[in-house]
Design a protein around this motif. Sequence first.
Motif, mmCIF file in Angstrom:
data_model
loop_
_atom_site.group_PDB
_atom_site.id
_atom_site.type_symbol
_atom_site.label_atom_id
_atom_site.label_comp_id
_atom_site.label_asym_id
_atom_site.label_seq_id
_atom_site.Cartn_x
_atom_site.Cartn_y
_atom_site.Cartn_z
ATOM 1 N N VAL A 247 0.834 -1.198 0.000
ATOM 2 C CA VAL A 247 0.000 0.000 0.000
ATOM 3 C C VAL A 247 0.870 1.251 0.000
ATOM 4 C CG1 VAL A 247 -1.679 1.335 1.333
ATOM 5 C CG2 VAL A 247 -1.994 -1.114 1.045
ATOM 6 N N LEU A 248 1.923 1.250 0.817
ATOM 7 C CA LEU A 248 2.842 2.395 0.814
ATOM 8 C C LEU A 248 3.478 2.586 -0.560
ATOM 9 C CD1 LEU A 248 4.776 2.143 4.213
ATOM 10 C CD2 LEU A 248 3.193 3.933 3.513
ATOM 11 N N ALA A 249 3.716 1.477 -1.256
ATOM 12 C CA ALA A 249 4.351 1.549 -2.571
ATOM 13 C C ALA A 249 3.379 2.005 -3.660
ATOM 14 C CB ALA A 249 4.944 0.196 -2.942
ATOM 15 N N GLY A 250 2.100 2.153 -3.293
ATOM 16 C CA GLY A 250 1.148 2.679 -4.262
ATOM 17 C C GLY A 250 0.126 1.704 -4.767
ATOM 18 N N TYR A 251 0.232 0.447 -4.324
ATOM 19 C CA TYR A 251 -0.802 -0.519 -4.696
ATOM 20 C C TYR A 251 -1.925 -0.366 -3.671
ATOM 21 C CZ TYR A 251 2.955 -2.447 -7.493
ATOM 22 O OH TYR A 251 3.982 -2.595 -8.395
ATOM 23 N N GLY A 252 -2.874 0.496 -3.989
ATOM 24 C CA GLY A 252 -3.860 0.941 -3.019
ATOM 25 C C GLY A 252 -4.669 -0.172 -2.406
ATOM 26 N N SER A 253 -5.348 0.176 -1.339
ATOM 27 C CA SER A 253 -6.141 -0.814 -0.608
ATOM 28 C C SER A 253 -7.316 -1.324 -1.430
ATOM 29 C CB SER A 253 -6.656 -0.208 0.698
ATOM 30 O OG SER A 253 -7.402 0.956 0.433
ATOM 31 N N GLU A 254 -7.535 -0.757 -2.619
ATOM 32 C CA GLU A 254 -8.582 -1.257 -3.505
ATOM 33 C C GLU A 254 -8.019 -2.246 -4.530
ATOM 34 O OE1 GLU A 254 -11.749 -0.540 -2.979
ATOM 35 O OE2 GLU A 254 -11.059 0.635 -1.290
ATOM 36 N N GLY A 255 -6.732 -2.599 -4.390
ATOM 37 C CA GLY A 255 -6.095 -3.440 -5.401
ATOM 38 C C GLY A 255 -6.080 -4.909 -5.054
ATOM 39 N N ASN A 542 7.853 13.460 21.372
ATOM 40 C CA ASN A 542 9.001 13.975 20.651
ATOM 41 C C ASN A 542 9.410 12.996 19.556
ATOM 42 O OD1 ASN A 542 9.403 16.449 22.049
ATOM 43 N ND2 ASN A 542 10.293 15.306 23.775
ATOM 44 N N ASP A 543 9.419 13.478 18.305
ATOM 45 C CA ASP A 543 9.805 12.700 17.128
ATOM 46 C C ASP A 543 8.845 11.553 16.811
ATOM 47 O OD1 ASP A 543 12.019 14.329 16.792
ATOM 48 O OD2 ASP A 543 13.390 12.965 17.816
ATOM 49 N N ILE A 544 7.666 11.548 17.419
ATOM 50 C CA ILE A 544 6.675 10.498 17.167
ATOM 51 C C ILE A 544 5.339 11.141 16.781
ATOM 52 C CG2 ILE A 544 5.403 8.536 18.111
ATOM 53 C CD1 ILE A 544 7.733 8.028 19.986
ATOM 54 N N PHE A 545 4.756 10.663 15.676
ATOM 55 C CA PHE A 545 3.511 11.224 15.162
ATOM 56 C C PHE A 545 2.538 10.096 14.826
ATOM 57 C CE2 PHE A 545 6.668 14.416 14.580
ATOM 58 C CZ PHE A 545 6.021 15.645 14.575
ATOM 59 N N ARG A 546 1.262 10.446 14.792
ATOM 60 C CA ARG A 546 0.221 9.506 14.391
ATOM 61 C C ARG A 546 -0.484 10.051 13.153
ATOM 62 N NH1 ARG A 546 -4.004 7.327 18.692
ATOM 63 N NH2 ARG A 546 -2.222 5.964 19.094
ATOM 64 N N GLY A 547 -0.675 9.181 12.160
ATOM 65 C CA GLY A 547 -1.316 9.593 10.924
ATOM 66 C C GLY A 547 -2.797 9.279 10.900
ATOM 67 N N ASN A 548 -3.503 9.860 9.938
ATOM 68 C CA ASN A 548 -4.943 9.632 9.823
ATOM 69 C C ASN A 548 -5.278 8.553 8.793
ATOM 70 O OD1 ASN A 548 -4.191 11.135 7.591
ATOM 71 N ND2 ASN A 548 -5.991 12.464 7.614
ATOM 72 N N GLN A 549 -4.280 7.730 8.428
ATOM 73 C CA GLN A 549 -4.490 6.564 7.574
ATOM 74 C C GLN A 549 -3.808 5.365 8.229
ATOM 75 O OE1 GLN A 549 -6.361 6.270 4.973
ATOM 76 N NE2 GLN A 549 -6.784 8.399 4.448
ATOM 77 N N TRP A 550 -4.417 4.179 8.059
ATOM 78 C CA TRP A 550 -3.893 2.995 8.758
ATOM 79 C C TRP A 550 -2.465 2.656 8.354
ATOM 80 C CZ3 TRP A 550 -2.132 -1.302 6.210
ATOM 81 C CH2 TRP A 550 -2.513 -1.465 4.878
ATOM 82 N N PHE A 551 -2.075 2.989 7.109
ATOM 83 C CA PHE A 551 -0.727 2.647 6.664
ATOM 84 C C PHE A 551 0.308 3.693 7.091
ATOM 85 C CE2 PHE A 551 -3.358 4.373 3.262
ATOM 86 C CZ PHE A 551 -2.652 5.492 2.845
ATOM 87 N N GLY A 567 15.920 10.257 8.877
ATOM 88 C CA GLY A 567 14.920 9.370 8.284
ATOM 89 C C GLY A 567 13.781 9.113 9.235
ATOM 90 N N CYS A 568 12.963 8.140 8.910
ATOM 91 C CA CYS A 568 11.837 7.781 9.768
ATOM 92 C C CYS A 568 11.454 6.333 9.523
ATOM 93 C CB CYS A 568 10.643 8.704 9.521
ATOM 94 S SG CYS A 568 9.887 8.521 7.884
ATOM 95 N N ILE A 569 10.693 5.789 10.454
ATOM 96 C CA ILE A 569 10.136 4.448 10.314
ATOM 97 C C ILE A 569 8.618 4.574 10.352
ATOM 98 C CG2 ILE A 569 9.999 2.122 11.262
ATOM 99 C CD1 ILE A 569 12.721 2.590 12.530
ATOM 100 N N VAL A 570 7.954 3.994 9.363
ATOM 101 C CA VAL A 570 6.497 4.095 9.231
ATOM 102 C C VAL A 570 5.867 2.760 9.630
ATOM 103 C CG1 VAL A 570 4.581 4.511 7.653
ATOM 104 C CG2 VAL A 570 6.722 5.804 7.392
ATOM 105 N N PHE A 571 4.914 2.810 10.562
ATOM 106 C CA PHE A 571 4.237 1.611 11.069
ATOM 107 C C PHE A 571 2.776 1.621 10.627
ATOM 108 C CE2 PHE A 571 7.716 2.439 13.959
ATOM 109 C CZ PHE A 571 8.254 1.190 14.193
#
Length: 584
Positions: A247-255, A542-551, A567-571
Amino acid sequence: MFLRLPNIFLITILFQTLIVRPQSSWPKISDGDTITKTLKLGGTHTYEIELNKGELALLTLYDYTINTKSIVTNEENYIVEKSDTWNISNYIVFYANKEGKYNVEIQPFNNDKEEGVYSLEVRTYGSQTNDKTEIIDKFLSTFYKTDGPGASVIVLEEGIPKYKRSFGLSNLEYNLPISENTLFNLASVSKQITAFGIALLAHKGRISLKDDIREYIPELPEYERVVTIQHLIDHTSGLYESRHALVLAGYGSEGFYNKDRVLHYLFRQKNLLFIPGERLQYSNSGYMLLSEVITRATGIEFAKWIKENIFSPLEMHSTVIRDKAGSIIGNRAYPYYRSNSEDYRQSLNDFGAIGASGVYSCPNDLVKWLDNYTTGKVGGPEVLDMVNKGGVLNNGETTHYAFGNWKSENNGLEKINHLGLTSGYRTAITRYPEKDVAILYLANDSEFRTYYLAKKVEDIFLADFFSYLKKQKEERKTVDTHEETTSTELESEKKIDTDITDYIGGYYSDEIVTSYDFTENDGKIEIVSIKHSPVVLEQTDNDIFRGNQWFFEKVEFIRNESNQITGCIVFDDSGSTGIEFIKQ
């Protein structure tokens, strides 16, 4: 001069002090009641309902502005039900295995609000003959409409259907009803079939569970530690979760996530999340690799091999594996979800994680599959013994996962089950081997209530065999029934650096060959890419954020010795995958 009171008098005063309000004063509720109340943080509302033996109570919390947890106890103070709205369960459902009064306690749960409002609707269902299947039928009928998606349910005892009914439609456009022959995507329930296929090959000596998976899939990188077939079965391999990466690579959750895409990603994954065998962490990637092991070890495509060696011998003639996007599957239920306008929409995503998902089956075929766990018609006693053993970690601890099934306990009875979730499909298959009872529950809507309803069917049918836990007395000491108290204890706030300038820039992941731009918009970080709609990050530490999408559930930024962001690590929302991005 002091008056010396008798000890019995002192004890009486102390007892009356501890009991805030006698049980007889608790508000009584009954069938048809609707109650609206304000609940304050730290408070408890307690209700009393009287039920006949064999009656079922369905209490529905709705229009609530505060999350709650509920505990139901009988007259002996045994807990007969627990639920909470935090986990998307706004129902309090319990079966009366004896006549008497039941107390329902409702408390705030996981809230940052001082108070909130809830409404409580009370319904009860009974049977003149104490027929549990009649109660189950009345209960389930309240949740499904004739013109919407639905479910097919079977309860088996000693292999014989004691309850069998289908609700709703398999196709809303053509008004086609669901039946016991309707096919559903089993989603992750498919894993037990993949694992059984591996067990068959191991029993025949075609493979060993101790084999390095690179013996069959040499394109995988050479990890620091060997990953075995057993690690894949037990979810202890340390492999990353493929869906998040795709999904992060662009193969959306509808794929449709075909096998080649997943393998391409896994071949680029140089590291593991942890040492194989160190811990259990659920992985669809591992089961997709198991399907490839079967293909390469036998020289036969996975779907064909499973059909020839499992489905056909068990006469599961309707069951198929969908291994190609767009392939036609007759008599299948279409998956649906509710839009914001409450209209039903068809789910386009049909997750093609072959091996981890992708088996389409119907209740009548699955009865034969469950029967095989008892008879061993395919595999025999040796394979049955193999698939019923939980995995073993490096420290010798046995896990609760056994060849595609979770092993647990429900009120004193051993429970073996697995749930499935993909697009609009929700599935649950459960066995209670001590009582030779099994429950099949297959649904084609995206409501999470499916799992709760399946659990309630189990609880109703097996209520006479349960050993309920007694509620601890200390849980009652501070109960103040409808005069709430507000907690004054506040945690000290941690100071967070809210300057987001350092985080802005481009980020690239070599693992998934993908870039994202982290920009500033209205004082917040906004992640921009042509692959997805913008993702907004909220800072949690500090240095930690939450996104509004599950990916982009959590983003942890990395700093070097000079305190610069590198850099960063995405969970994702499961925390099972951390994809590293380098700041450009």
